[in-house]
Design a protein around this motif. Structure first.
Motif, short mmCIF file in Angstrom:
data_model
loop_
_atom_site.label_atom_id
_atom_site.label_comp_id
_atom_site.label_asym_id
_atom_site.label_seq_id
_atom_site.Cartn_x
_atom_site.Cartn_y
_atom_site.Cartn_z
N ARG A 47 0.83 -1.21 0.00
CA ARG A 47 0.00 0.00 0.00
C ARG A 47 0.86 1.26 0.00
NH1 ARG A 47 -5.44 0.43 -0.62
NH2 ARG A 47 -6.49 -1.53 -0.18
N CYS A 51 0.79 -0.10 -4.61
CA CYS A 51 -0.65 0.15 -4.54
C CYS A 51 -0.98 1.47 -3.85
CB CYS A 51 -1.33 -1.02 -3.82
SG CYS A 51 -1.10 -2.60 -4.66
N SER A 52 -0.04 2.41 -3.86
CA SER A 52 -0.24 3.68 -3.15
C SER A 52 -1.35 4.53 -3.76
CB SER A 52 1.07 4.48 -3.09
OG SER A 52 1.49 4.81 -4.41
N ASP A 53 -1.74 4.22 -4.98
CA ASP A 53 -2.80 4.99 -5.62
C ASP A 53 -4.19 4.48 -5.27
OD1 ASP A 53 -2.14 2.62 -7.09
OD2 ASP A 53 -3.26 3.40 -8.82
N LEU A 54 -4.27 3.43 -4.46
CA LEU A 54 -5.56 2.81 -4.15
C LEU A 54 -6.07 3.23 -2.78
CD1 LEU A 54 -4.79 -0.82 -5.39
CD2 LEU A 54 -6.01 1.00 -6.61
N GLY A 55 -7.39 3.35 -2.69
CA GLY A 55 -8.04 3.61 -1.41
C GLY A 55 -8.55 2.30 -0.82
N ASP A 60 -11.18 -0.84 -4.97
CA ASP A 60 -9.75 -0.62 -4.71
C ASP A 60 -9.14 -1.81 -3.97
OD1 ASP A 60 -9.67 1.79 -6.03
OD2 ASP A 60 -9.58 3.03 -4.23
N GLU A 63 -8.55 -4.49 -6.52
CA GLU A 63 -7.39 -4.20 -7.35
C GLU A 63 -6.09 -4.40 -6.56
OE1 GLU A 63 -4.88 -3.02 -10.53
OE2 GLU A 63 -6.85 -3.96 -10.38
N ASN A 64 -6.09 -4.06 -5.29
CA ASN A 64 -4.93 -4.29 -4.43
C ASN A 64 -4.57 -5.78 -4.41
OD1 ASN A 64 -3.01 -3.37 -2.31
ND2 ASN A 64 -4.28 -4.66 -1.00
N ARG A 67 -3.21 -6.94 -7.86
CA ARG A 67 -1.81 -6.56 -8.05
C ARG A 67 -0.88 -7.44 -7.20
NH1 ARG A 67 -1.95 0.08 -7.95
NH2 ARG A 67 -3.56 0.32 -9.55
#
Length: 190
Positions: A47, A51-55, A60, A63-64, A67
């Motif tokens: 994260r 995956c820093s662009d995900l909430g 999200d 998607e985390n 990935r």
């Protein structure tokens, strides 16, 4: 010469505070101590980077996990024993990751721990913040966690020590053929 190992993934799932990262670190220390190539894919680290662009919306979170599964797939292809320590709250996402792997390459391990115990272990204060409404969509409080019903192994981290859980996990992986039964001492010395 280093001991050789085939790649595999140990997917640790459970609530925040259930002991996933602790067991993952313990398993990694054991494996690398044997000269095996092992790597922890930690949810917090993912994260902070990949995956820093995900909430934390459902999409999200999905998607985390996708990935993380792709990263695990690449590392397994390189012969690494991947220890993924992620809440991975949705059973469909865990099943989707499992489908990316061949027979014997994916081992779902549920770190089963009651919510009350996880809250007592909450060194970061996340549960308190979630209960106070400061963290929306917190797994186990305001966002669901779908506990596995068919995990390959269940670790009862509320009653087992980290060492006991790790020992049971190692025995399980050996029985499944995911770890060599014996390591050649000469290979480790080289």
């Amino acid at each position: 010469m280093k001991a050789r190992n085939m790649g595999t993934v140990v997917w640790l799932t459970g609530l925040s505070g259930a002991g996933k990262s602790t067991v993952a670190a313990s398993l990694e220390r054991y494996l690398t101590g044997l000269g095996l190539r092992a790597y922890v894919l930690d949810g917090d680290k993912l994260r902070a980077g990949l995956c820093s662009d995900l909430g934390f919306s459902d999409s999200d979170r999905q998607e985390n996990i996708r990935r993380a599964g792709e990263a695990a797939r690449m590392l397994v292809d390189a012969g690494v024993i991947v220890i993924a320590a992620l809440i991975s709250p949705f059973s469909s996402d865990r099943a989707g990751v499992r489908q990316r792997f061949g027979a014997g390459e994916f081992h779902e391990v549920y770190c089963a721990c009651p919510l009350a115990v996880c809250e007592r272990r909450d060194v970061k204060g996340l549960y308190r913040a979630a209960r106070a409404g400061r963290i929306p969509l917190f797994t186990g409080i305001t966002s669901p966690y779908e506990a596995p019903t068919d995990a390959d192994l269940v670790l009862h981290t509320a009653v087992e020590t980290a060492e006991e859980s790790t020992a049971r996990l190692i025995a399980f992986l050996r029985a499944r053929g995911a770890l060599p039964m014996a390591i050649d001492a000469a290979a480790l010395a080289g």
